[in-house]
Design a protein around this motif. Structure first.
Motif, PDB file in Angstrom:
ATOM      1  N   SER A 202       0.816  -1.214   0.000  1.00  0.00           N
ATOM      2  CA  SER A 202       0.000   0.000   0.000  1.00  0.00           C
ATOM      3  C   SER A 202       0.851   1.265   0.000  1.00  0.00           C
ATOM      4  CB  SER A 202      -0.936   0.014   1.213  1.00  0.00           C
ATOM      5  OG  SER A 202      -0.198   0.088   2.425  1.00  0.00           O
ATOM      6  N   ARG A 203       2.174   1.108   0.187  1.00  0.00           N
ATOM      7  CA  ARG A 203       3.083   2.266   0.135  1.00  0.00           C
ATOM      8  C   ARG A 203       3.537   2.573  -1.285  1.00  0.00           C
ATOM      9  NH1 ARG A 203       1.619   4.788   3.935  1.00  0.00           N
ATOM     10  NH2 ARG A 203      -0.074   3.301   3.768  1.00  0.00           N
ATOM     11  N   LEU A 204       3.259   1.666  -2.233  1.00  0.00           N
ATOM     12  CA  LEU A 204       3.762   1.800  -3.600  1.00  0.00           C
ATOM     13  C   LEU A 204       2.768   2.556  -4.468  1.00  0.00           C
ATOM     14  CD1 LEU A 204       5.490  -0.490  -2.384  1.00  0.00           C
ATOM     15  CD2 LEU A 204       5.316  -1.680  -4.560  1.00  0.00           C
ATOM     16  N   ASP A 205       3.256   3.541  -5.218  1.00  0.00           N
ATOM     17  CA  ASP A 205       2.359   4.199  -6.155  1.00  0.00           C
ATOM     18  C   ASP A 205       2.414   3.484  -7.503  1.00  0.00           C
ATOM     19  OD1 ASP A 205       4.557   5.105  -7.618  1.00  0.00           O
ATOM     20  OD2 ASP A 205       4.387   7.182  -6.968  1.00  0.00           O
ATOM     21  N   GLU A 206       1.679   4.004  -8.493  1.00  0.00           N
ATOM     22  CA  GLU A 206       1.509   3.285  -9.758  1.00  0.00           C
ATOM     23  C   GLU A 206       2.776   3.237 -10.604  1.00  0.00           C
ATOM     24  OE1 GLU A 206      -0.359   7.105 -12.187  1.00  0.00           O
ATOM     25  OE2 GLU A 206      -1.619   5.389 -11.656  1.00  0.00           O
ATOM     26  N   SER A 207       3.830   3.956 -10.201  1.00  0.00           N
ATOM     27  CA  SER A 207       5.072   3.941 -10.975  1.00  0.00           C
ATOM     28  C   SER A 207       6.051   2.874 -10.489  1.00  0.00           C
ATOM     29  CB  SER A 207       5.746   5.319 -10.907  1.00  0.00           C
ATOM     30  OG  SER A 207       6.124   5.640  -9.577  1.00  0.00           O
ATOM     31  N   HIS A 242      -6.908  -9.571 -12.182  1.00  0.00           N
ATOM     32  CA  HIS A 242      -7.147  -8.374 -11.384  1.00  0.00           C
ATOM     33  C   HIS A 242      -7.126  -7.158 -12.303  1.00  0.00           C
ATOM     34  CE1 HIS A 242      -6.622 -10.625  -7.607  1.00  0.00           C
ATOM     35  NE2 HIS A 242      -5.666 -11.269  -8.258  1.00  0.00           N
ATOM     36  N   ASP A 243      -8.137  -6.348 -12.199  1.00  0.00           N
ATOM     37  CA  ASP A 243      -8.228  -5.162 -13.053  1.00  0.00           C
ATOM     38  C   ASP A 243      -7.149  -4.141 -12.737  1.00  0.00           C
ATOM     39  OD1 ASP A 243     -10.459  -6.162 -14.375  1.00  0.00           O
ATOM     40  OD2 ASP A 243     -11.859  -5.262 -12.931  1.00  0.00           O
ATOM     41  N   GLU A 244      -6.707  -4.093 -11.472  1.00  0.00           N
ATOM     42  CA  GLU A 244      -5.769  -3.043 -11.064  1.00  0.00           C
ATOM     43  C   GLU A 244      -4.340  -3.297 -11.547  1.00  0.00           C
ATOM     44  OE1 GLU A 244      -8.723  -3.866  -7.684  1.00  0.00           O
ATOM     45  OE2 GLU A 244      -7.391  -5.013  -8.993  1.00  0.00           O
ATOM     46  N   ILE A 245      -3.894  -4.541 -11.495  1.00  0.00           N
ATOM     47  CA  ILE A 245      -2.493  -4.833 -11.788  1.00  0.00           C
ATOM     48  C   ILE A 245      -2.348  -6.141 -12.564  1.00  0.00           C
ATOM     49  CG2 ILE A 245      -1.559  -3.609  -9.770  1.00  0.00           C
ATOM     50  CD1 ILE A 245      -1.318  -6.306  -8.372  1.00  0.00           C
ATOM     51  N   ASN A 246      -1.222  -6.273 -13.268  1.00  0.00           N
ATOM     52  CA  ASN A 246      -0.843  -7.532 -13.905  1.00  0.00           C
ATOM     53  C   ASN A 246       0.076  -8.291 -12.966  1.00  0.00           C
ATOM     54  OD1 ASN A 246      -2.237  -7.203 -16.345  1.00  0.00           O
ATOM     55  ND2 ASN A 246      -0.553  -6.060 -17.267  1.00  0.00           N
ATOM     56  N   MET A 247      -0.239  -9.548 -12.731  1.00  0.00           N
ATOM     57  CA  MET A 247       0.557 -10.374 -11.832  1.00  0.00           C
ATOM     58  C   MET A 247       1.222 -11.503 -12.611  1.00  0.00           C
ATOM     59  SD  MET A 247      -1.815 -10.706  -8.408  1.00  0.00           S
ATOM     60  CE  MET A 247      -0.456 -11.343  -7.419  1.00  0.00           C
ATOM     61  N   PHE A 248       2.377 -11.928 -12.117  1.00  0.00           N
ATOM     62  CA  PHE A 248       3.113 -13.044 -12.715  1.00  0.00           C
ATOM     63  C   PHE A 248       3.624 -13.918 -11.576  1.00  0.00           C
ATOM     64  CE2 PHE A 248       7.045 -15.104 -14.020  1.00  0.00           C
ATOM     65  CZ  PHE A 248       6.734 -15.600 -15.276  1.00  0.00           C
ATOM     66  N   ALA A 249       3.596 -15.226 -11.767  1.00  0.00           N
ATOM     67  CA  ALA A 249       4.092 -16.138 -10.738  1.00  0.00           C
ATOM     68  C   ALA A 249       4.913 -17.250 -11.370  1.00  0.00           C
ATOM     69  CB  ALA A 249       2.932 -16.743  -9.946  1.00  0.00           C
ATOM     70  N   ILE A 250       5.910 -17.713 -10.632  1.00  0.00           N
ATOM     71  CA  ILE A 250       6.704 -18.849 -11.094  1.00  0.00           C
ATOM     72  C   ILE A 250       7.346 -19.512  -9.877  1.00  0.00           C
ATOM     73  CG2 ILE A 250       8.924 -17.661 -11.398  1.00  0.00           C
ATOM     74  CD1 ILE A 250       9.171 -19.204 -14.095  1.00  0.00           C
ATOM     75  N   GLU A 251       7.663 -20.776 -10.017  1.00  0.00           N
ATOM     76  CA  GLU A 251       8.360 -21.510  -8.962  1.00  0.00           C
ATOM     77  C   GLU A 251       9.760 -21.884  -9.455  1.00  0.00           C
ATOM     78  OE1 GLU A 251       7.876 -25.507  -6.145  1.00  0.00           O
ATOM     79  OE2 GLU A 251       6.612 -25.234  -7.919  1.00  0.00           O
ATOM     80  N   LEU A 252      10.763 -21.522  -8.660  1.00  0.00           N
ATOM     81  CA  LEU A 252      12.139 -21.911  -8.960  1.00  0.00           C
ATOM     82  C   LEU A 252      12.494 -23.078  -8.047  1.00  0.00           C
ATOM     83  CD1 LEU A 252      13.887 -18.395  -9.141  1.00  0.00           C
ATOM     84  CD2 LEU A 252      12.761 -19.665 -10.973  1.00  0.00           C
ATOM     85  N   GLU A 253      12.537 -24.279  -8.630  1.00  0.00           N
ATOM     86  CA  GLU A 253      12.752 -25.453  -7.786  1.00  0.00           C
ATOM     87  C   GLU A 253      14.133 -26.065  -7.924  1.00  0.00           C
ATOM     88  OE1 GLU A 253      11.530 -25.584 -11.153  1.00  0.00           O
ATOM     89  OE2 GLU A 253       9.682 -26.595 -10.524  1.00  0.00           O
ATOM     90  N   LYS A 254      14.991 -25.450  -8.713  1.00  0.00           N
ATOM     91  CA  LYS A 254      16.333 -26.009  -8.907  1.00  0.00           C
ATOM     92  C   LYS A 254      17.371 -25.156  -8.190  1.00  0.00           C
ATOM     93  CE  LYS A 254      19.606 -27.565 -12.428  1.00  0.00           C
ATOM     94  NZ  LYS A 254      19.801 -28.849 -11.741  1.00  0.00           N
ATOM     95  N   ALA A 255      18.124 -25.783  -7.302  1.00  0.00           N
ATOM     96  CA  ALA A 255      19.197 -25.093  -6.586  1.00  0.00           C
ATOM     97  C   ALA A 255      20.403 -24.932  -7.502  1.00  0.00           C
ATOM     98  CB  ALA A 255      19.585 -25.873  -5.336  1.00  0.00           C
ATOM     99  N   VAL A 256      20.932 -23.717  -7.567  1.00  0.00           N
ATOM    100  CA  VAL A 256      22.109 -23.468  -8.398  1.00  0.00           C
ATOM    101  C   VAL A 256      23.295 -23.006  -7.554  1.00  0.00           C
ATOM    102  CG1 VAL A 256      20.752 -22.924 -10.440  1.00  0.00           C
ATOM    103  CG2 VAL A 256      21.351 -21.091  -8.857  1.00  0.00           C
ATOM    104  N   ARG A 257      23.108 -22.958  -6.247  1.00  0.00           N
ATOM    105  CA  ARG A 257      24.179 -22.489  -5.367  1.00  0.00           C
ATOM    106  C   ARG A 257      25.323 -23.486  -5.312  1.00  0.00           C
ATOM    107  NH1 ARG A 257      21.784 -20.742   0.025  1.00  0.00           N
ATOM    108  NH2 ARG A 257      21.146 -18.938  -1.206  1.00  0.00           N
ATOM    109  N   GLY A 258      25.016 -24.776  -5.491  1.00  0.00           N
ATOM    110  CA  GLY A 258      26.093 -25.750  -5.490  1.00  0.00           C
ATOM    111  C   GLY A 258      25.737 -27.019  -4.745  1.00  0.00           C
ATOM    112  N   LYS A 259      26.748 -27.828  -4.498  1.00  0.00           N
ATOM    113  CA  LYS A 259      26.546 -29.165  -3.950  1.00  0.00           C
ATOM    114  C   LYS A 259      25.991 -29.174  -2.533  1.00  0.00           C
ATOM    115  CE  LYS A 259      31.521 -29.328  -2.906  1.00  0.00           C
ATOM    116  NZ  LYS A 259      32.786 -29.992  -3.255  1.00  0.00           N
ATOM    117  N   PHE A 260      26.315 -28.162  -1.724  1.00  0.00           N
ATOM    118  CA  PHE A 260      25.809 -28.152  -0.355  1.00  0.00           C
ATOM    119  C   PHE A 260      24.300 -27.913  -0.331  1.00  0.00           C
ATOM    120  CE2 PHE A 260      30.302 -27.415   0.511  1.00  0.00           C
ATOM    121  CZ  PHE A 260      30.505 -28.276   1.578  1.00  0.00           C
ATOM    122  N   ALA A 261      23.817 -26.999  -1.188  1.00  0.00           N
ATOM    123  CA  ALA A 261      22.378 -26.753  -1.263  1.00  0.00           C
ATOM    124  C   ALA A 261      21.653 -28.000  -1.743  1.00  0.00           C
ATOM    125  CB  ALA A 261      22.105 -25.567  -2.200  1.00  0.00           C
ATOM    126  N   GLU A 262      22.222 -28.678  -2.742  1.00  0.00           N
ATOM    127  CA  GLU A 262      21.608 -29.904  -3.250  1.00  0.00           C
ATOM    128  C   GLU A 262      21.624 -31.004  -2.198  1.00  0.00           C
ATOM    129  OE1 GLU A 262      23.606 -30.930  -6.814  1.00  0.00           O
ATOM    130  OE2 GLU A 262      22.974 -29.140  -7.916  1.00  0.00           O
TER     131      GLU A 262
END
Length: 275
Positions: A202-207, A242-262
């Protein structure tokens, strides 16, 4: 060909009977296919399909609110920051505002925001931002500079912070403010309540553009769960128009940080899912 198909602003795989396929997103009922040229000017480039779709959605500058559910090590903060910098280079926005809540929710732990020395208290919560800027800074420097001279890295981080007008914002400081012409990155949002989410948006204006990122696999707030946090609430809203805004969603399920994250994902997350 599906005659009943209704175009939505999400990511798609287009496959033909001969085995060929291409990927893209649909923006305002038009197909926008992925191309390596989309990322040619970026200092840090996406390394997998989901990252490419995510970054293309940001760089298209056609979505006001992007919501990303991403596992640890998937590059969500880095991809958000690099894309936001590019939009500023293109003159679409003036600054980047990085928002990350403390583990306490505003509803129950807001008292920390009224204590002296906020910068020091919240330094730990902004370390993810610092690590991201450090990674980007090293990409800008020659290998010899980044390895041998820590001052060069610090100088480059300072330069990036100034050039892109990068600000940090704790939710408790948002009341009474209006953010304009900014890319607002709301990080680790699985630890923020619906009330905090409403406060920031609610702090964000249309720009402005808002990029909300988090992982429901890593909820640290004792007062929240995967059903009632701000990230989940926004993810559910991406299913609707939603009439007010365009929304986009995605899931990032692949770890790219390296072997410890995996490794930790295989050992701990899958163990939790079998309980």
């Amino acid at each position: 060909y599906d005659e009943e198909y209704s175009k939505e602003n999400f990511s798609y795989i287009f496959e033909s009977e001969d085995g060929n396929s291409c990927h893209g997103i649909i923006i305002n009922e038009r197909i926008n296919l992925l191309s390596e040229a989309d990322f040619k000017s970026l200092q840090v480039k996406p390394v997998n399909l989901k990252q490419k779709l995510f970054m293309k959605a940001i760089l298209s500058d056609m979505f006001e609110l992007l919501v990303i559910d991403a596992k640890a090590g998937s590059g969500k903060t880095l991809m958000s920051m690099v894309s936001a910098m590019r939009l500023i280079d293109l003159g679409h926005y003036d600054k980047i505002v990085y928002v990350r809540n403390s583990i306490e929710s505003l509803d129950r732990g807001a008292d920390i925001g009224y204590l002296a020395g906020n910068d020091e208290k919240f330094r730990i919560y902004n370390m993810a931002l610092y690590d991201t800027l450090e990674f980007i800074a090293k990409k800008h420097l020659k290998k010899s500079e980044s390895r041998e001279n820590k001052e060069s890295i610090e100088s480059k981080i300072s330069e990036l912070t100034s050039k892109y007008c990068i600000e940090t914002l704790w939710p408790g400081e948002a009341r009474g403010r209006t953010l304009s012409s900014a890319v607002v990155i709301m990080d680790e949002w699985q630890n923020s309540s619906e009330k905090t989410t409403q406060l920031i948006l609610s702090r964000l204006d249309e720009s402005c553009m808002a990029i909300v990122i988090g992982s429901n696999r890593q909820i640290d707030n004792l007062y929240l769960n995967k059903y009632n946090n701000g990230l989940t609430t926004l993810l559910k809203q991406t299913r609707h128009h939603h009439d007010e805004i365009n929304m986009f969603a995605i899931e990032l399920e692949k770890a790219v940080r390296g072997k410890f994250a995996e490794f930790t994902e295989r050992i701990f997350e899958r163990k939790q899912n079998t309980k």
